[in-house]
Every structure is written in structure tokens, then in C-alpha cells.
Design an enzyme around this catalytic site. Structure first.
Site, PDB file in Angstrom:
ATOM      1  N   ASP A 326      -9.409   1.933 -10.666  1.00 37.64           N
ATOM      2  CA  ASP A 326      -8.347   1.852  -9.666  1.00 37.64           C
ATOM      3  C   ASP A 326      -8.974   2.051  -8.288  1.00 37.64           C
ATOM      4  O   ASP A 326      -9.804   2.952  -8.098  1.00 37.64           O
ATOM      5  CB  ASP A 326      -7.298   2.943  -9.926  1.00 37.64           C
ATOM      6  CG  ASP A 326      -6.119   2.840  -8.986  1.00 37.64           C
ATOM      7  OD1 ASP A 326      -5.153   2.155  -9.331  1.00 37.64           O
ATOM      8  OD2 ASP A 326      -6.173   3.451  -7.896  1.00 37.64           O
ATOM      9  N   ILE A 327      -8.611   1.182  -7.327  1.00 36.02           N
ATOM     10  CA  ILE A 327      -9.139   1.310  -5.960  1.00 36.02           C
ATOM     11  C   ILE A 327      -8.478   2.507  -5.283  1.00 36.02           C
ATOM     12  O   ILE A 327      -7.250   2.608  -5.249  1.00 36.02           O
ATOM     13  CB  ILE A 327      -8.881   0.027  -5.153  1.00 36.02           C
ATOM     14  CG1 ILE A 327      -9.503  -1.190  -5.860  1.00 36.02           C
ATOM     15  CG2 ILE A 327      -9.422   0.158  -3.738  1.00 36.02           C
ATOM     16  CD1 ILE A 327      -9.188  -2.513  -5.200  1.00 36.02           C
ATOM     17  N   GLU A 369      -3.888  -2.894  -7.967  1.00 36.67           N
ATOM     18  CA  GLU A 369      -5.277  -2.600  -7.614  1.00 36.67           C
ATOM     19  C   GLU A 369      -6.054  -2.048  -8.797  1.00 36.67           C
ATOM     20  O   GLU A 369      -7.113  -1.440  -8.637  1.00 36.67           O
ATOM     21  CB  GLU A 369      -5.333  -1.603  -6.443  1.00 36.67           C
ATOM     22  CG  GLU A 369      -4.759  -0.230  -6.725  1.00 36.67           C
ATOM     23  CD  GLU A 369      -3.277  -0.119  -6.414  1.00 36.67           C
ATOM     24  OE1 GLU A 369      -2.817   1.002  -6.182  1.00 36.67           O
ATOM     25  OE2 GLU A 369      -2.574  -1.157  -6.400  1.00 36.67           O
TER      26      GLU A 369
END
Length: 451
Positions: A326-327, A369
Site C-alpha cells: 500500500d502506498i 493504491e
């Protein structure tokens, strides 16, 4: 003796030789009205492409064929189900037919195509046609598959292929789905040049086989060995023998030439559209499996690859791990720099992930994301090291936004009782811990689902 004749051309087992030695002939049911593939003429003789191929295979196997006459294909199916013929000539294998038949290897391959009137638009996706009428001969494998795969279509049953094509020609049905060889023959024979090939259904190609009663596995094995001796040249010679342009005495040769030209144009146009439709279908398939923004596999494609990786890991008792990424602070990127910059960061992360993959790994955009990496042949500890390397690459990358960026990762290894859902839940829980503990780090779920 029949068995001795077979031995000169085929390498048969002792059981197969004994089976042939006890029999002089086998009974076969056919379609009495299915030109150019097969028919029963006025004398009850079996003619057509299927007839010639079947005789060639039987001769190579050292067998004589006894045709069981019937009024139509449905009657032939009934005779076969009742066990009154050992063979069923020239048909596709289907789940319904598997109930009483076993099948040889394919003897003849031919495309099934959509036939419509000239003014009908070309069909790229049959699923999009809701309520369209499709004329189909009853008892065929195509009817069985269309009913199962495309229940939104309205099927009009006919007794023969020619009747199905006639309904389309007369505007009483929107489409029919028939063999390219048979359609080309019938269109030319009946002069229905206002019909065209409007498309092709992926995976619906004909693989014509010989159906054998499931009580006769040795007969099927003998026929398979005979089929293996048939060459492409022999196949072409037989097929070409039954699709000629016949010139009778007193024929208007100008008309014959016109018919040949028209038929050639129809055939060439149809082949052009088949090629074009195949390319379109390939492009649509790629698009349906690809995330439009990042170019990575989308969730649907990942689900399919995940299922395959899971099945292989189970079957061969091999390790499998997944990494969910996950960003970090992605919402802040969108809020401060705008969604175009956010999209650019997503594409840059996608490129980094692809550059980190090893031979058998697969990566895709899981949603928003989040990204998912499938790591076959990788235990949890190895996957954790791999995920750390990804985090390092992201930290060191110069993003187009001009801002440093990081990702968090959760790792889980397949346990004895894991399903795809439970493995994903464990990776997601590990990712949540990584985010909770400060982000820009890897957490591994060391628990294992009990066996």
C-alpha cells in the site's frame, strides 16, 4: 482376419489384437442429412467428408463399418444411447455426451462461425445480444453450449443445418452458428449470397471426433492409433473432394463464373472478418485483464492467476507467499498535488514493482493504491526479504512529484488449511500492522492456518 490386417499398419497391444480377432465389423450411427460432412443417399450409403474419413480410419484399423440408418440426427443419438451402434460419427465432445460415450482424438477441426444477413452488424461479443433469435439444429453440441453459456439468447430449433440457414436467409432468425465448411457449402449450393459471416465465438471451434460407447475402450484406443496415421494431405484431399464447383452439360458458363466469383468474394470477406474479429477479441481480452492506469494485471486477472498458483502449490506441495503493498499517505499526494500527480505516482510504483519481479512472480493492482504480488516457490521468510527490497527501491526512487515516497507491505505464506481468502486476510492483517507501526516497513504474518 481383421486383426491381421490392422497389425500391418498399426502397433497394437495383445488385448487390442484379440479384440479385433473376435470381430469382423462395428456398427456406426451417422447424421443422414449434414452435407458436406455426411448424408445417407437414396441407397442408404454413407457419403461426405465424415464418411470418407471414417472409412479411411476403419480401413487402417482393419475394421468393416455397418451403418445403422436413421431418419435424423436426434434419432441417431437415441440409437447410440440405446447401445444399438458402437460408434457415433463425427461429433464434438460435450459433458452431456460424456454420459454414454468416450471419444477419440480429433479427426477434423473446423471453425464455428456466426451467420447473419448482410445487413446485420458484425458481432464482437455474443453476450451483448439480449433476446436475439438463433436458429440451431436440435441435438447438436452447439445448441447444448449456447443454452448453457448464453441463456439470454432465444433458440429456434430446426431439424437440419440447411433449415437453420434458411430461417436466417428469410429474416425469421437473427443468427445461426454453424461450421464454416458446412456454411460455405450450403450458402453456395442454395445461392444465399445475401448471408455473411458476422463473427466467431471464442472457444467454439469444432473438434470433430468419433464417439465410442463407453463399454468399448479398446475400440476407442484402436481408432486413435488409426487416426494418428491420417496425414494433413489426406485430410485436404478428402475435404476438397466434397466441395467442388460442378459444371454440368448445357450449363451457362458465364453464370458458373459469376457464382464462383461471388462465392470467392463471400469467402474472402468472411475470412477477413474472422481474422479481424480474432484480433479485436484478443485486444478486448487483454483490456479486460489489464488495469488501464498502470498497465498491470487488474483484480480479475489476479484472481485467475492466484487460483492457478494456489492449485499448483497444493498439488505439488510447494511454497507460495503473497505480498500486499500500500502506498503510504497516498491521499495526501492527491490532496496536495492533484490527481494527475497521484496517477503518475501509481504508474511509477507499478514500474518499480515490475522491475523487482523474479521469474515466476506476478503483480497486479489490487485496488486504489494497493498492489498484490504473487510469489510461487517462495516461503514467508524469502518473501519478507523480497518485500524489503521493494521498500528500499521505492525509498531510493526519484518520483516525478519531487517528493520522497514509501510503501508498506504485508507478507503471508500459504498454510495447510489456507484458502485464497484466508491467505489474503492474513496478508492484509500484516499490512495493517505495518501501517499502524509507522509505515515504510514490512510485516510478516507468521501464523499458519491449522490443517
Amino acid at each position: 482376419m481383421a486383426g491381421a490386417a490392422a497389425e500391418t499398419t498399426l502397433e497394437l497391444s495383445a488385448a487390442e489384437r484379440a479384440w479385433l480377432a473376435e470381430r469382423d465389423s462395428v456398427s456406426v450411427c451417422v447424421d443422414p442429412d449434414w452435407l458436406p460432412f455426411e448424408m445417407l443417399n437414396a441407397r442408404g450409403e454413407h457419403e461426405g467428408i465424415a464418411a470418407d474419413l471414417l472409412r479411411l480410419v476403419a480401413e487402417r484399423a482393419g475394421l468393416q463399418l455397418q451403418v445403422v440408418p436413421s431418419r435424423d440426427w436426434d434419432a441417431s443419438l437415441a440409437e447410440s444411447k440405446a447401445g444399438r451402434c458402437q460408434l457415433l460419427s463425427f461429433l464434438n465432445q460435450t459433458p452431456e455426451r460424456d454420459a454414454w460415450l468416450i471419444f477419440t482424438q480429433p479427426l477434423f477441426t473446423d471453425a464455428n462461425v456466426l451467420i447473419a444477413r448482410e445487413d446485420h452488424p458484425h458481432v464482437v461479443n455474443l453476450s451483448a445480444l439480449v433476446g436475439a433469435s438463433v436458429a440451431l439444429p436440435s441435438g447438436t453440441s452447439v445448441e447444448e453450449r449456447i443454452r448453457h453459456d448464453f441463456p439470454q439468447l432465444r433458440i429456434i430449433r430446426t431439424e437440419t443445418d440447411a433449415q437453420a440457414l434458411a430461417l436466417v436467409n428469410e429474416g425469421k432468425a437473427d443468427l445461426t452458428i454453424r461450421s464454416l465448411t458446412m456454411a460455405a457449402y450450403t450458402i453456395r449450393h442454395e445461392g444465399w449470397f445475401n448471408l455473411k459471416i458476422a463473427g466467431q465465438v471464442s472457444g467454439f471451434d469444432n473438434q470433430f471426433r468419433i464417439g465410442v460407447l463407453n463399454s468399448e475402450p479398446l475400440l476407442r484406443d484402436i481408432l486413435d492409433k488409426a487416426i494418428a496415421t491420417v496425414t494433413p494431405v489426406e485430410l485436404n484431399q478428402i475435404a476438397n473432394r466434397h466441395v467442388p464447383i460442378r459444371v454440368e452439360a448445357g450449363t451457362d458458363y458465364r453464370l458458373v463464373v459469376q457464382l464462383v466469383v461471388v462465392f470467392s468474394v463471400v469467402l474472402l470477406t468472411s475470412l477477413f472478418w474472422i481474422g479481424r474479429l480474432r484480433r479485436v477479441n484478443e485486444q478486448l481480452h487483454i483490456k479486460s485483464q489489464t488495469d488501464a492506469l498502470t498497465g498491470l494485471a487488474n483484480r480479475a486477472a489476479l484472481d485467475g492467476r492466484f487460483a492457478v498458483a494456489l492449485e499448483q502449490a497444493r498439488r505439488y506441495h510447494r511454497p507460495l507467499s503473497i505480498v500486499m503493498l500500500d502506498i503510504d499517505h497516498f491521499k495526501r499526494i492527491n490532496d496536495e498535488f492533484g490527481h494527475q500527480t497521484g496517477d503518475r505516482v501509481l504508474r511509477e510504483i507499478a514500474g518499480l514493482l515490475q522491475s523487482c519481479l523474479r521469474g515466476t512472480d506476478a503483480v497486479g493492482r489490487w485496488g486504489g493504491e494497493e498492489f498484490l504480488v504473487l510469489c510461487p516457490e517462495t516461503n514467508g521468510q524469502q518473501a519478507e526479504v523480497f518485500a524489503e527490497r521493494i521498500c528500499e527501491r521505492v525509498r531510493a526512487f526519484s518520483f516525478g512529484s519531487g517528493q520522497p515516497q514509501s510503501v508498506s507491505a504485508g507478507v503471508a505464506e500459504l498454510g495447510p488449511a489456507d484458502t485464497a481468502d484466508s491467505l489474503l486476510r492474513r496478508a492484509d492483517a500484516a499490512l495493517y500492522r505495518a501501517k499502524r507501526d509507522g509505515r515504510d516497513r514490512v510485516c510478516r504474518d507468521a501464523s499458519v492456518e491449522p490443517g
